[in-house]
Motif scaffolding. Sequence first.
Motif, PDB file in Angstrom:
ATOM      1  N   GLU A 103       0.817  -1.217   0.000  1.00 16.48           N
ATOM      2  CA  GLU A 103       0.000   0.000   0.000  1.00 16.48           C
ATOM      3  C   GLU A 103       0.853   1.270   0.000  1.00 16.48           C
ATOM      4  O   GLU A 103       0.311   2.363   0.111  1.00 16.48           O
ATOM      5  CB  GLU A 103      -0.926   0.000   1.226  1.00 16.48           C
ATOM      6  N   GLU A 104       2.161   1.131  -0.142  1.00 18.84           N
ATOM      7  CA  GLU A 104       3.054   2.281  -0.203  1.00 18.84           C
ATOM      8  C   GLU A 104       3.372   2.529  -1.691  1.00 18.84           C
ATOM      9  O   GLU A 104       4.105   1.749  -2.306  1.00 18.84           O
ATOM     10  CB  GLU A 104       4.334   2.008   0.580  1.00 18.84           C
ATOM     11  N   ALA A 134       1.561  -9.593  -6.510  1.00 18.73           N
ATOM     12  CA  ALA A 134       2.659  -9.315  -5.579  1.00 18.73           C
ATOM     13  C   ALA A 134       2.254  -9.862  -4.223  1.00 18.73           C
ATOM     14  O   ALA A 134       1.309  -9.380  -3.602  1.00 18.73           O
ATOM     15  CB  ALA A 134       2.924  -7.820  -5.502  1.00 18.73           C
ATOM     16  N   MET A 135       2.974 -10.855  -3.731  1.00 17.39           N
ATOM     17  CA  MET A 135       2.587 -11.565  -2.519  1.00 17.39           C
ATOM     18  C   MET A 135       3.339 -11.076  -1.283  1.00 17.39           C
ATOM     19  O   MET A 135       2.760 -10.902  -0.222  1.00 17.39           O
ATOM     20  CB  MET A 135       2.830 -13.069  -2.696  1.00 17.39           C
ATOM     21  N   HIS A 136       4.646 -10.886  -1.422  1.00 22.45           N
ATOM     22  CA  HIS A 136       5.481 -10.578  -0.257  1.00 22.45           C
ATOM     23  C   HIS A 136       6.505  -9.532  -0.660  1.00 22.45           C
ATOM     24  O   HIS A 136       7.284  -9.746  -1.597  1.00 22.45           O
ATOM     25  CB  HIS A 136       6.183 -11.847   0.224  1.00 22.45           C
ATOM     26  N   ARG A 316      -1.321  -8.081  -3.465  1.00 23.04           N
ATOM     27  CA  ARG A 316      -1.952  -7.085  -4.338  1.00 23.04           C
ATOM     28  C   ARG A 316      -1.713  -7.446  -5.800  1.00 23.04           C
ATOM     29  O   ARG A 316      -0.599  -7.827  -6.176  1.00 23.04           O
ATOM     30  CB  ARG A 316      -1.364  -5.706  -4.032  1.00 23.04           C
ATOM     31  N   PRO A 317      -2.735  -7.339  -6.640  1.00 26.90           N
ATOM     32  CA  PRO A 317      -2.549  -7.597  -8.073  1.00 26.90           C
ATOM     33  C   PRO A 317      -1.571  -6.606  -8.703  1.00 26.90           C
ATOM     34  O   PRO A 317      -1.454  -5.462  -8.262  1.00 26.90           O
ATOM     35  CB  PRO A 317      -3.957  -7.413  -8.652  1.00 26.90           C
ATOM     36  N   GLU A 324     -10.451 -10.031  -6.602  1.00 23.63           N
ATOM     37  CA  GLU A 324     -10.179 -10.530  -5.252  1.00 23.63           C
ATOM     38  C   GLU A 324      -8.708 -10.867  -5.179  1.00 23.63           C
ATOM     39  O   GLU A 324      -8.144 -11.447  -6.125  1.00 23.63           O
ATOM     40  CB  GLU A 324     -11.003 -11.791  -4.980  1.00 23.63           C
ATOM     41  N   ASN A 325      -8.067 -10.500  -4.083  1.00 30.40           N
ATOM     42  CA  ASN A 325      -6.662 -10.862  -3.929  1.00 30.40           C
ATOM     43  C   ASN A 325      -6.491 -12.358  -3.960  1.00 30.40           C
ATOM     44  O   ASN A 325      -7.336 -13.100  -3.483  1.00 30.40           O
ATOM     45  CB  ASN A 325      -6.099 -10.305  -2.616  1.00 30.40           C
ATOM     46  N   LEU A 326      -5.361 -12.786  -4.518  1.00 32.61           N
ATOM     47  CA  LEU A 326      -5.034 -14.216  -4.542  1.00 32.61           C
ATOM     48  C   LEU A 326      -5.101 -14.786  -3.128  1.00 32.61           C
ATOM     49  O   LEU A 326      -4.614 -14.165  -2.195  1.00 32.61           O
ATOM     50  CB  LEU A 326      -3.631 -14.403  -5.113  1.00 32.61           C
TER      51      LEU A 326
END
Length: 326
Positions: A103-104, A134-136, A316-317, A324-326
């Motif tokens: 979220e940044e 983007a997972m991590h 986030r996609p 919906e997020n993965l």
Amino acid sequence: MKSLRLVVVSTRGFASKSIVDWSRPGKVLSSEQKQFYKKNGFLLIRNCVGKEDLKKYEDRFNAICERKVKPPPSMLIMKDVSIAKKVTPDSIDTITKVQDFAEEPVLFSYCEHPKVTDVVRDLIGSSPSTRIQAMHTMLINKPPDTGKLTSRHPMHQDLIYFPWRPEDLTICAWTAMEKINKKNGCLQVVPGSQTQDLKPHEYPNWEGGVNKAYYAIKDYDMSLPREYVEMEAGDTVFFHPILFHGSGTNRSDGFRKAISCHFANYDHTRYIDVKGTIQEETGKQIVDIIRKHPHRYSVKPGQDITFELSWRLRSRPVHHDGKENL
């Protein structure tokens, strides 16, 4: 995205049929580069990210450390275990990692960098238009070691943290923000180890202490040949989540910065149930972290926090409108 609930017996069973055509060149990678990744579990791309972008990420990290920019609530700001219990103000010299920066906007722009995502899609997708998530996300500010050797990261497999499969459709992009070598603690990898199963992990018994969630492969064979991935600023290494890897002690006088993101193939990846597997304990510890800070992650009142949800809330996609997020 609909999730699939499964108990993992063998971590290799999901990827029996690859959607990646390893014999053909991709959008940016040659067939030889793709085959190198398939064989070795990692691929180093020189000068992948430009200096202007690296400066943009570093400036934002510095601004967050100096409290000139307010970070999003979901971002974790971390200190090395050697100083974490001391009363030290947040600064560039005390914050050693920021994590979960989806979220940044400035830092997340790394995850949407076309030279990064083009390589990602070539290695975990079926086409240049493959949807990825983007997972991590992390920016690592590896500190000069205090003498307690806490700046090192033990050999591990990233999949121990991830409750989704198939593992072959997840990849990490890890970009050096400055020159990285053996002296300041470059990445160390064991080529070809991505063909093995996920191993049991535990905290290493280190006298100086261990940073939170720095797990190590249990009973790791120290005689395994490893390769030291020395990099210049902008170089990016892409690696498989089962690859054995870690990093050495920072024996230099300065901090060592890198920015990274784990990506998953949005259309072909599903969550699994880790109950009764070697990932169960890891899942519990990560869920405990989320439960202690529910406000950070927009957890709804009464919502059951699970290992799966902990990742849904933080992912986030990338470049697509995932409903919906993965």
